[in-house]
Design a protein around this motif. Structure first.
Motif, PDB file in Angstrom:
ATOM      1  N   GLN A 180      12.291   2.279  30.800  1.00  0.00           N
ATOM      2  CA  GLN A 180      11.583   2.876  31.934  1.00  0.00           C
ATOM      3  C   GLN A 180      12.571   3.677  32.776  1.00  0.00           C
ATOM      4  OE1 GLN A 180       9.636  -0.028  34.347  1.00  0.00           O
ATOM      5  NE2 GLN A 180       7.856   1.270  34.668  1.00  0.00           N
ATOM      6  N   PRO A 181      13.047   4.799  32.226  1.00  0.00           N
ATOM      7  CA  PRO A 181      14.131   5.502  32.932  1.00  0.00           C
ATOM      8  C   PRO A 181      13.632   6.254  34.168  1.00  0.00           C
ATOM      9  CG  PRO A 181      13.540   6.654  30.901  1.00  0.00           C
ATOM     10  CD  PRO A 181      12.596   5.499  31.021  1.00  0.00           C
ATOM     11  N   THR A 182      14.326   6.071  35.297  1.00  0.00           N
ATOM     12  CA  THR A 182      14.025   6.836  36.511  1.00  0.00           C
ATOM     13  C   THR A 182      15.358   7.279  37.113  1.00  0.00           C
ATOM     14  OG1 THR A 182      14.086   4.765  37.738  1.00  0.00           O
ATOM     15  CG2 THR A 182      11.901   5.634  37.222  1.00  0.00           C
ATOM     16  N   ALA A 183      15.259   8.317  37.923  1.00  0.00           N
ATOM     17  CA  ALA A 183      16.468   8.772  38.633  1.00  0.00           C
ATOM     18  C   ALA A 183      16.698   7.836  39.802  1.00  0.00           C
ATOM     19  CB  ALA A 183      16.277  10.201  39.127  1.00  0.00           C
ATOM     20  N   ARG A 184      17.794   7.146  39.794  1.00  0.00           N
ATOM     21  CA  ARG A 184      18.080   6.238  40.915  1.00  0.00           C
ATOM     22  C   ARG A 184      19.564   5.919  40.924  1.00  0.00           C
ATOM     23  NH1 ARG A 184      19.010   1.163  38.793  1.00  0.00           N
ATOM     24  NH2 ARG A 184      17.854   0.529  36.943  1.00  0.00           N
ATOM     25  N   SER A 185      19.939   5.255  41.996  1.00  0.00           N
ATOM     26  CA  SER A 185      21.321   4.802  41.991  1.00  0.00           C
ATOM     27  C   SER A 185      21.348   3.462  41.299  1.00  0.00           C
ATOM     28  CB  SER A 185      21.860   4.687  43.410  1.00  0.00           C
ATOM     29  OG  SER A 185      21.106   3.743  44.118  1.00  0.00           O
ATOM     30  N   MET A 186      22.474   3.151  40.718  1.00  0.00           N
ATOM     31  CA  MET A 186      22.564   1.959  39.882  1.00  0.00           C
ATOM     32  C   MET A 186      22.915   0.751  40.743  1.00  0.00           C
ATOM     33  SD  MET A 186      24.874   1.780  36.537  1.00  0.00           S
ATOM     34  CE  MET A 186      25.628   0.302  35.984  1.00  0.00           C
ATOM     35  N   GLY A 187      22.235  -0.370  40.398  1.00  0.00           N
ATOM     36  CA  GLY A 187      22.583  -1.648  41.036  1.00  0.00           C
ATOM     37  C   GLY A 187      22.536  -1.598  42.539  1.00  0.00           C
ATOM     38  N   ALA A 188      21.382  -1.148  43.080  1.00  0.00           N
ATOM     39  CA  ALA A 188      21.282  -0.981  44.521  1.00  0.00           C
ATOM     40  C   ALA A 188      21.687  -2.262  45.239  1.00  0.00           C
ATOM     41  CB  ALA A 188      19.854  -0.600  44.892  1.00  0.00           C
ATOM     42  N   GLU A 218      40.685  -2.459  38.228  1.00  0.00           N
ATOM     43  CA  GLU A 218      39.303  -2.166  38.583  1.00  0.00           C
ATOM     44  C   GLU A 218      39.258  -1.343  39.852  1.00  0.00           C
ATOM     45  OE1 GLU A 218      37.038  -5.711  38.876  1.00  0.00           O
ATOM     46  OE2 GLU A 218      37.719  -6.468  36.914  1.00  0.00           O
ATOM     47  N   PHE A 219      38.225  -0.558  39.980  1.00  0.00           N
ATOM     48  CA  PHE A 219      38.045   0.185  41.231  1.00  0.00           C
ATOM     49  C   PHE A 219      36.562   0.247  41.565  1.00  0.00           C
ATOM     50  CE2 PHE A 219      36.700   4.067  39.066  1.00  0.00           C
ATOM     51  CZ  PHE A 219      37.319   3.959  37.822  1.00  0.00           C
ATOM     52  N   PRO A 220      36.239   0.213  42.868  1.00  0.00           N
ATOM     53  CA  PRO A 220      34.831   0.217  43.274  1.00  0.00           C
ATOM     54  C   PRO A 220      34.212   1.581  43.019  1.00  0.00           C
ATOM     55  CG  PRO A 220      36.233   0.353  45.198  1.00  0.00           C
ATOM     56  CD  PRO A 220      37.148   0.193  44.015  1.00  0.00           C
ATOM     57  N   VAL A 221      32.966   1.573  42.550  1.00  0.00           N
ATOM     58  CA  VAL A 221      32.295   2.840  42.246  1.00  0.00           C
ATOM     59  C   VAL A 221      30.860   2.799  42.756  1.00  0.00           C
ATOM     60  CG1 VAL A 221      33.633   3.421  40.200  1.00  0.00           C
ATOM     61  CG2 VAL A 221      31.599   1.977  39.986  1.00  0.00           C
ATOM     62  N   GLU A 222      30.309   3.973  42.895  1.00  0.00           N
ATOM     63  CA  GLU A 222      28.873   4.112  43.069  1.00  0.00           C
ATOM     64  C   GLU A 222      28.390   4.995  41.938  1.00  0.00           C
ATOM     65  OE1 GLU A 222      28.447   3.594  47.871  1.00  0.00           O
ATOM     66  OE2 GLU A 222      27.922   5.514  46.937  1.00  0.00           O
ATOM     67  N   ILE A 223      27.241   4.649  41.410  1.00  0.00           N
ATOM     68  CA  ILE A 223      26.774   5.351  40.218  1.00  0.00           C
ATOM     69  C   ILE A 223      25.357   5.844  40.422  1.00  0.00           C
ATOM     70  CG2 ILE A 223      26.331   5.147  37.726  1.00  0.00           C
ATOM     71  CD1 ILE A 223      28.447   2.922  37.703  1.00  0.00           C
ATOM     72  N   GLY A 224      25.134   7.112  40.164  1.00  0.00           N
ATOM     73  CA  GLY A 224      23.782   7.652  40.189  1.00  0.00           C
ATOM     74  C   GLY A 224      23.330   7.878  38.747  1.00  0.00           C
ATOM     75  N   LEU A 225      22.107   7.494  38.455  1.00  0.00           N
ATOM     76  CA  LEU A 225      21.617   7.626  37.087  1.00  0.00           C
ATOM     77  C   LEU A 225      20.491   8.652  37.040  1.00  0.00           C
ATOM     78  CD1 LEU A 225      21.411   3.855  36.140  1.00  0.00           C
ATOM     79  CD2 LEU A 225      23.237   5.477  35.598  1.00  0.00           C
ATOM     80  N   ASN A 226      20.492   9.474  36.037  1.00  0.00           N
ATOM     81  CA  ASN A 226      19.410  10.429  35.850  1.00  0.00           C
ATOM     82  C   ASN A 226      19.028  10.495  34.387  1.00  0.00           C
ATOM     83  OD1 ASN A 226      18.455  12.399  38.159  1.00  0.00           O
ATOM     84  ND2 ASN A 226      20.489  11.624  38.621  1.00  0.00           N
ATOM     85  N   PRO A 227      17.788  10.152  34.067  1.00  0.00           N
ATOM     86  CA  PRO A 227      17.368  10.201  32.668  1.00  0.00           C
ATOM     87  C   PRO A 227      17.090  11.649  32.261  1.00  0.00           C
ATOM     88  CG  PRO A 227      15.556   9.540  34.076  1.00  0.00           C
ATOM     89  CD  PRO A 227      16.721   9.756  34.975  1.00  0.00           C
ATOM     90  N   ILE A 228      17.416  11.963  31.065  1.00  0.00           N
ATOM     91  CA  ILE A 228      17.122  13.297  30.552  1.00  0.00           C
ATOM     92  C   ILE A 228      16.437  13.111  29.195  1.00  0.00           C
ATOM     93  CG2 ILE A 228      18.126  15.470  29.763  1.00  0.00           C
ATOM     94  CD1 ILE A 228      20.498  14.759  31.676  1.00  0.00           C
ATOM     95  N   GLN A 229      15.213  13.601  29.122  1.00  0.00           N
ATOM     96  CA  GLN A 229      14.477  13.474  27.859  1.00  0.00           C
ATOM     97  C   GLN A 229      14.805  14.662  26.974  1.00  0.00           C
ATOM     98  OE1 GLN A 229      12.914  11.020  26.685  1.00  0.00           O
ATOM     99  NE2 GLN A 229      12.760   9.721  28.528  1.00  0.00           N
ATOM    100  N   THR A 230      15.174  14.404  25.775  1.00  0.00           N
ATOM    101  CA  THR A 230      15.433  15.497  24.837  1.00  0.00           C
ATOM    102  C   THR A 230      14.720  15.193  23.540  1.00  0.00           C
ATOM    103  OG1 THR A 230      17.321  14.486  23.775  1.00  0.00           O
ATOM    104  CG2 THR A 230      17.753  15.672  25.814  1.00  0.00           C
ATOM    105  N   ALA A 231      14.725  16.200  22.721  1.00  0.00           N
ATOM    106  CA  ALA A 231      14.098  15.998  21.417  1.00  0.00           C
ATOM    107  C   ALA A 231      14.852  14.927  20.642  1.00  0.00           C
ATOM    108  CB  ALA A 231      14.099  17.311  20.644  1.00  0.00           C
ATOM    109  N   LEU A 255      22.328  10.624  32.336  1.00  0.00           N
ATOM    110  CA  LEU A 255      23.525  11.236  32.900  1.00  0.00           C
ATOM    111  C   LEU A 255      23.956  10.380  34.086  1.00  0.00           C
ATOM    112  CD1 LEU A 255      25.404  13.803  32.903  1.00  0.00           C
ATOM    113  CD2 LEU A 255      23.924  14.643  34.714  1.00  0.00           C
ATOM    114  N   ALA A 256      25.170   9.875  34.005  1.00  0.00           N
ATOM    115  CA  ALA A 256      25.662   9.021  35.103  1.00  0.00           C
ATOM    116  C   ALA A 256      26.735   9.769  35.881  1.00  0.00           C
ATOM    117  CB  ALA A 256      26.228   7.735  34.529  1.00  0.00           C
ATOM    118  N   SER A 257      26.519   9.773  37.168  1.00  0.00           N
ATOM    119  CA  SER A 257      27.533  10.375  38.042  1.00  0.00           C
ATOM    120  C   SER A 257      28.256   9.231  38.733  1.00  0.00           C
ATOM    121  CB  SER A 257      26.820  11.280  39.045  1.00  0.00           C
ATOM    122  OG  SER A 257      27.624  11.467  40.151  1.00  0.00           O
ATOM    123  N   ILE A 258      29.559   9.146  38.483  1.00  0.00           N
ATOM    124  CA  ILE A 258      30.325   7.968  38.943  1.00  0.00           C
ATOM    125  C   ILE A 258      31.303   8.393  40.032  1.00  0.00           C
ATOM    126  CG2 ILE A 258      31.895   6.122  38.229  1.00  0.00           C
ATOM    127  CD1 ILE A 258      30.705   6.928  35.298  1.00  0.00           C
TER     128      ILE A 258
END
Lengths: 211, 1181
Positions: B883-891, B904-917, B923-926
């Motif tokens: 059930q992919p949605t655009a959201r930030s990871m692990g709110a 280790e280093f602290p991160v914030e991650i945004g997730l964006n699903p991309i549907q392709t053939a 796509l994760a932006s870290i």
């Protein structure tokens, strides 16, 4: 008068803090005072006996009716009850006000027993003297009221140091009449001598001068 | 005259410029003849004052000065016909209608500073008042009549008497003007007011001198004044000075008490002033300035001896006793008492360059000049002493010495050594002295004369000369000075080194490192085997037992060269330099040399103090001298300068220090946050008086603060120290700079401090401060990140759409442009397929995780996670792809990335699903947030510190209440215990009673302990400890602490606590702090309410939208509407003693609890402060 000296003096303790009331009550009993405690100034005004011999140990800072306000109220009602103040903090202006209004002492909490008892004894003594004074003055007034207007007139002249002859001349009568009046005055005033009469007249507030 | 006056009466329509041209005519109403006279012959080298003038070229808006005042803040104000000027000693700030609409005209006729601190400004078009930057106009109905003010007079109670040019006399008492009956005489004549010691108004006009007895003028008891044109003014002893024609009279109580007649009439009189030395100064229309000293001496100054214009308007004395003279066309002139007097060409020393001075046996002075031989000064008389045979050639005298044998020695550059004694003047043959160039002369304790020459040293023992040269260890160069130490050893310096004469041989003295002591130009022996050495290049050196200490510019010596040293009777050393004369206490020099003091306290005298030249002679001996009367003399490039240490008055006024302006440049607007740093910067300026809070927008890069130190003796010598609290730990020396610049300050609160020292080095320790806040730098918010992400997605979607079939092909088909875009993204970006394999990674990803790209591609994404998360991530990832949605990871969770190294280093991650053939990709932006976390930690720490500080401050306010709270149990304990002791002593109490007492003592003691524990909690400096809290308990705890304080203020307290409120998540101590703060504020706000009516309500309730809401309701004065928005700003306060931090800290605390704090005024009266906190939710595991 004898009743005053026979009974133990009463210390009225007013403090909003139950624990302090309890402790004070114990301490004062140990020093052979009668103790009556009140949790507020209001209660004290309602319940205390102005005629009882003793003094008031009063907390300054209380919710509602403060210690200073109680002092003012007592003055307003004409109740001359010596007061020892207790305060949580040494507030100079407050203590000055209290002392100016006739407080016996102004002590800071926590208070040492010697200081407290000394102040209370002074207050009790002041109350005793005050009562004696008031009682004495009332007694003289009673005696004075027994005099006739003429006797009162004669007494006024006599205490001013005039001779019977002079008094008679001024009042337009003979010396003999004055002698009689004078003897009645001495009797009614329960005075043993002229000096005694002068003292009584002074205490009664009669103007004694060369008028 | 009357025509002119009428013309002026109707002049309000005319421009001021025209008026200016006419004013001289008007001012000429004194119309006394000016006769050229010479009371004391003018001389350009004024012995009493150093005279300086400022004119239009120096920044005056117009070349006259009409009146002057010094406001309590220290500024000097003076009027010109083209603006009102504020002067700080360096800069003229001009106020005129173009920049100050409140000023009705640029032409300022008169000024007066009243007792209340208002500056009265009389202009051509009415009077206005100024105080602390605020202007006040006279009201229409206040009774003002007349044109402009001729004289202002104030008496002790602040009432004013004003005379106007058109002849009105006005009394201004209690803010209203009442016109007094005109005194007798011609109203066109100048009218002067004065007030005497008894508070009577005096008036002088047209020869009439009288005082106001309440409803009419009464004439003074006096013989007629010699002229109808005179002026009067207050005397410092409470009397009245009256000057007319050439008579100066003083009246006291209406009776003439003294009279002095001047030799001649000084000219048309304009004004009169008595200075603090009791000199009376007369300003004239066109004949300069006249001073009548208390001893009767009369002096005059005109354009011939220092003034730039002969029409003078006023003499004004500032707090530092500078005298300021306003002229009607020659600018503003300062007379300041001269410290150094110079004897130069005008006094008879025919040559400008003086190379040596020495006391003569008779109390006078020998002066050696470089070109005209030697001169002798006796008293004030100077005569040339000819050297036989040299009358027609220049004589370059280099050194002069009068010895104890009554002989005078003169050393010359080319004509050898000369001896002057009773037998006459003779030349010593050059072979006796080892050459004809004599540089230095010195007499030792045995009466031997040491002669320093260009090539050799010789000594005269009373009979013979002996020459020392290279054979005795001397290098071949000129000997500039000698000295004799306590053991009788002769020292000398020749610039190449310092030598001691030991056993008839010169032995070099070297420093601790064995290096020669070069450039030493003077030597001064001191007790304990110490030798002080003045250097030509590196200040002063102290040589003691082989150890060398330096006193130079680094420790605050204001000059580099020390050419000569003298000591006065008060323990001060005077050092001649090429940059003036420096005075320092000998003990201070020792302290600095010993390292006990970091900087040297000294005074530096230069031309500001009356030195004709700052360059004192050097490299010769003697160059300075002390005569028997204690005066000190210095040979300079322009004559001989002398100072009398006994009459030296240092400036005792610490200079008022003021911050004038704060200017900064920052980004254009706060809203436009994405504008690049190079976008147009905006300059913002705030000037004094400053607003309560100054907040600089984020991204402010450059900051400039202008300040001033108001000392007028020598503003060029005023020094400053500055400190930016929040950046600097210590004061920074700012020299004479009057601006401070800061670049790239971090966000936070700052306080700028500045302090100033006057010309004599006296510091104003208080100084001035200005607080400002720099808003936090903009952090990458999710809003911003979202925008970046969308931009990038636009590119990567393009990539993704082209992905088809096999992974290999996908990668090949990546569009170059899009790839570049991802590549350039500021964050790590990776694209992962449904199997969790990395399909794409950018350069930042390589950098953040430490892997090379080829290692990342096709590897499972879990390699970038700490091991403990890897398993759970795999299952989460599978779920996500269902059930992919655009959201930030692990709110709400803290996420970590894992570097190749394992760290280790602290991160914030945004997730964006991309549907392709080819199936779904994500796509994760870290974003690596280590930096931000660190900053957050720091800022949290700062918040905690501030909150703690604010609690400590608050507890100060609470101390009354606390002592009461503690006193109650202590009282009970003490009285209980003493009661028990008495019971036991009296054997009256039973054991049960004592047991009860002890139980009570225990419980009271616990109660006291509880209060202390609560207190310590509040005072504790700790981390914020979030825990579920019942706000009712917090409220009750706070009320316990403050209960008796409220009681003492007569406040009735009511608490309405909703038992049903849920818990909140918070820090008990900090929330209690907020409550206490709000309650204290409420209590303060009710101070104006009668005791019976003071009511405080604390209420808790559940607010549907906000969570738990706590309100503090008072019935005090309420909040002024304009303040309602600002009460939470730092440094905003309405309390006279408040810091303005309490509510700001409260707000910070509540915001950190994710709540909000607000204030409203109640409908009836008082205000309500509320805060609401979100309800605590148990975390779901």
């Amino acid at each position: 008068m004898s009743a005053l000296q026979c009974s133990l003096p009463t210390v009225y303790v007013v403090d909003d803090e139950q624990s302090v009331l309890k402790a004070m009550s114990r301490l004062l009993r140990s020093a052979r005072f009668n103790v009556v405690t009140f949790a507020s100034a209001q209660k004290f005004l309602e319940e205390h006996d102005p005629e009882a011999w003793g003094c008031l140990l009063l907390d300054c800072a209380m919710p509602g009716f403060s210690g200073l306000q109680l002092q003012q109220e007592l003055t307003r009602r004409g109740i001359e009850r010596p007061i020892v103040f207790l305060t949580g903090r040494g507030d100079v202006p407050m203590s000055v006000r209290a002392m100016k209004s006739g407080a016996v002492d102004f002590l800071t909490k926590p208070v040492n027993d010697d200081d407290l008892l000394q102040a209370l004894r002074a207050a009790v003594e002041r109350d005793r003297i005050g009562r004696l004074e008031r009682a004495g003055a009332a007694d003289i007034q009673r005696r004075l009221s027994a005099l006739t207007p003429r006797e009162r007139e004669v007494m006024l002249h006599v205490v001013c140091g005039k001779l019977n002859k002079q008094v008679a001349a001024e009042l337009g009568t003979v010396e003999k009449t004055i002698k009689v009046h004078r003897a009645r005055v001495m009797e009614k005033m329960e005075a043993e001598s002229l000096a005694d009469l002068v003292r009584l007249a002074e205490r009664a507030g009669m103007s004694v001068g060369a008028s | 005259m009357s025509i002119v006056a009428r013309w002026i009466d109707g002049s309000t329509r005319l421009i001021d410029g025209l008026m200016t041209s006419m004013v001289w005519v008007l001012l000429a109403c004194g119309r006394l003849d000016s006769s050229a006279l010479a009371i004391i012959p003018p001389t350009s080298n004024d012995h009493s004052y150093v005279i300086d003038t400022w004119e239009t070229d120096d920044g005056l808006p117009e070349n006259s000065a009409t009146a002057m005042a010094q406001t309590p803040d220290g500024y000097l104000w003076f009027g010109t016909f083209n603006g009102l000027v504020r002067f700080d000693g360096v800069t003229f700030k001009v106020f005129d209608p173009s920049n100050t609409p409140e000023l009705p005209s640029a032409s300022i006729v008169n000024l007066h500073l009243d007792n209340a601190g208002w500056l009265w400004v009389s202009t051509y078009r009415g009077v206005v008042l100024l105080k602390d930057g605020k202007w006040r106009n006279l009201a229409d109905n206040d009774g003002w009549v007349g044109d402009f003010v001729r004289t202002f007079t104030e008496r002790g109670n602040g009432d004013l008497l004003l005379t106007t040019y058109d002849g009105h006399v006005l009394d201004c008492s209690g803010g209203r003007f009442t016109e007094l009956t005109a005194p007798p005489g011609n109203r066109k004549k100048g009218c002067f007011g004065a007030a005497d010691e008894g508070g009577h108004w005096w008036i002088l006009r047209d020869g009439y001198l009288g005082w106001w007895d309440g409803d009419r003028w009464s004439a003074a008891v006096t013989s007629p004044l010699p002229s109808d044109d005179g002026c009067c003014g207050p005397a410092r002893d409470g009397g009245i000075w009256v000057f007319a024609q050439r008579e100066l009279r003083k009246y006291r109580g209406g009776i003439e008490v003294s009279r002095r007649e001047l030799p001649e009439q000084p000219g048309g009189i304009w004004s009169l002033f008595e200075d603090s030395e009791s000199n009376v100064w007369i300003c004239t229309l066109d004949s300069g300035l006249c001073r009548i000293a208390p001893d009767g001496e009369v002096r005059r100054w005109t354009t011939a001896n220092g003034l730039r214009y002969d029409g003078t308007r006023f003499v004004f004395e500032d707090r530092e006793h500078n005298l300021w003279i306003g002229t009607s066309g020659g600018g503003l002139t300062r007379f300041k008492p001269r410290r150094f007097r110079t004897y130069g060409i005008e006094e008879g020393v025919a040559e400008r360059v003086v190379s040596s001075v020495a006391p003569s046996g008779s109390g006078g002075l020998w002066i050696a000049t470089y070109g005209k031989g030697v001169f002798r000064l006796e008293g004030d008389r100077i005569e040339n002493v000819a050297l036989p045979g040299l009358s027609n050639v220049p004589v370059y005298a280099q050194s002069v010495l009068a010895d104890h044998g009554g002989r005078t020695w003169v050393g010359t550059f080319s004509e050898g050594l000369w001896l002057l004694d009773q037998s006459g003047t003779k030349r010593i043959p050059a072979d006796q002295t080892g050459g004809g160039n004599i540089i230095s002369l010195f007499e030792d304790s045995r009466g031997r004369i040491w002669i320093g020459g260009g090539e050799a040293v010789s000594v005269f023992d009373g009979e013979h000369f002996a020459v020392y040269d290279e054979d005795q260890g001397l290098p071949p160069s000129g000997i500039c000075c000698f000295a004799e130490d306590g053991e009788g050893v002769i020292w000398l310096s020749n610039l190449a080194g310092v030598f001691r004469l030991e056993h008839e041989r010169f032995v070099e003295v070297r420093d601790d490192n064995g290096k020669p002591l070069v450039e030493i130009t003077c030597l001064k022996p001191d007790a304990g085997g110490t030798m002080w050495m003045g250097s030509r290049t590196s200040g002063l050196l102290r040589w003691r037992a082989g150890l060398l200490a330096r006193i130079d510019e680094r420790v605050g010596l204001p000059v580099r060269a020390v050419h000569g040293m003298l000591e006065d009777d008060d323990g001060f050393w005077w050092m001649a330099s090429n940059r003036g004369v420096v005075r320092a206490r000998r003990s201070d020099l020792e302290a600095v040399a010993d390292g006990k003091a970091a900087t040297l306290k000294s005074q530096h005298f230069n031309t500001e103090d009356g030195l004709a030249s700052v360059e004192c002679a050097g490299g010769k001996q003697p160059v300075c001298a002390r005569t028997a009367d204690g005066r000190l003399w210095f040979a300079t490039l322009k004559g001989v300068a002398t100072v009398d240490p006994k009459t030296l008055h240092l400036n005792q006024e610490p200079p008022p220090t003021l911050i004038e302006e704060l200017a900064w440049s920052g980004p254009a607007t706060q809203g436009d946050r994405r504008g690049s740093a190079n976008a147009t910067a905006v300059q913002t300026r705030v000037t004094a008086p400053f607003p309560g809070s100054i907040v600089l927008s984020a991204g402010t890069r450059q900051l400039e603060i202008s300040y001033t130190g108001l000392s007028f003796v020598a503003p060029e010598k005023v020094r400053f120290q500055i400190m930016l609290e929040g950046q600097d730990e210590h004061w920074q020396d700012a020299g004479t700079r009057r601006t401070a610049e800061y670049h790239n300050l971090g966000p936070g609160g700052y306080v700028f401090h500045v302090r100033a020292a006057n010309n004599d080095g006296l510091w104003n320790e208080t100084g001035a401060s200005l607080a400002f806040t720099l808003q936090p730098f903009y952090w990458q918010t999710w809003g911003f990140r979202g925008a970046v992400l969308v931009t990038l997605l636009a590119g990567t979607a393009g990539i993704a759409w082209r992905v088809s079939g096999a992974k290999q092909r996908t990668r090949r088909e990546v569009d170059e442009r899009s790839r570049l875009m991802v590549e350039a993204a500021p964050n790590a970006m990776i694209m992962v397929n449904a199997d969790g394999l990395i399909m794409l990674a950018n350069a930042q990803a390589e950098q953040d995780f430490g892997y090379r790209r080829n290692e990342l591609i096709d590897s499972p994404v879990e390699m970038l996670l700490p091991e403990r998360f890897q398993r759970v991530h795999r299952s989460l990832r599978s779920n996500y792809f269902l059930q992919p949605t655009a959201r930030s990871m692990g709110a709400g969770l803290e996420l970590f990335g894992r570097h190749r190294s394992g760290s280790e280093f602290p991160v914030e991650i945004g997730l964006n699903p991309i549907q392709t053939a080819a199936g779904p990709f994500v796509l994760a932006s870290i974003i690596n947030i280590s930096e931000r976390k660190r900053a957050e930690r720091e800022s949290q720490q700062q918040r905690n510190e501030l909150a703690h500080l604010s609690r400590v401050t608050m507890l100060g306010e609470l101390s009354g209440s606390l002592s009461h709270e503690l006193n109650q149990p202590l009282t009970a304990i003490l009285s209980n215990a003493q009661a028990a002791l008495r019971f036991l002593a009296n054997d009256q109490g039973d054991i049960d009673e004592v047991r009860l007492i002890l139980e009570d003592i225990v419980s009271e003691d616990k109660r006291a302990g509880e209060i202390i524990r609560r207190l310590r909690l509040l005072l504790k400096k700790g981390e914020v400890n979030l825990q579920p809290l019942n706000m009712n308990e917090v409220v009750q705890d706070a009320l316990k602490l403050i209960r008796s304080d409220l009681m003492n203020h007569g406040i009735t307290l009511r608490a309405e606590l909703d038992e049903a409120i849920p818990a909140v998540s918070g820090d008990r101590v900090q929330l209690q702090q907020v409550l206490l703060n709000l309650i204290i504020n409420a209590s303060d706000a009710m101070s104006g309410v009668p005791t019976e009516g003071r009511q405080l309500l604390v209420r808790t309730m559940l607010a549907p939208a906000d969570g738990v809401q706590v309100s503090v309701v008072d019935n005090g004065s309420g909040i002024p509407p304009e303040a309602l928005q600002r009460v939470f700003e730092p440094f905003f306060t309405t309390k006279s003693l408040g810091m303005g931090l309490g509510l700001a800290v409260c707000n910070t605390i509540i915001v950190a609890h994710h709540g909000r704090l607000w204030a409203v005024n109640n409908i009836d009266r008082g205000a309500t402060f509320c805060f609401a906190l979100p309800v605590h939710h148990e975390k779901t595991p």
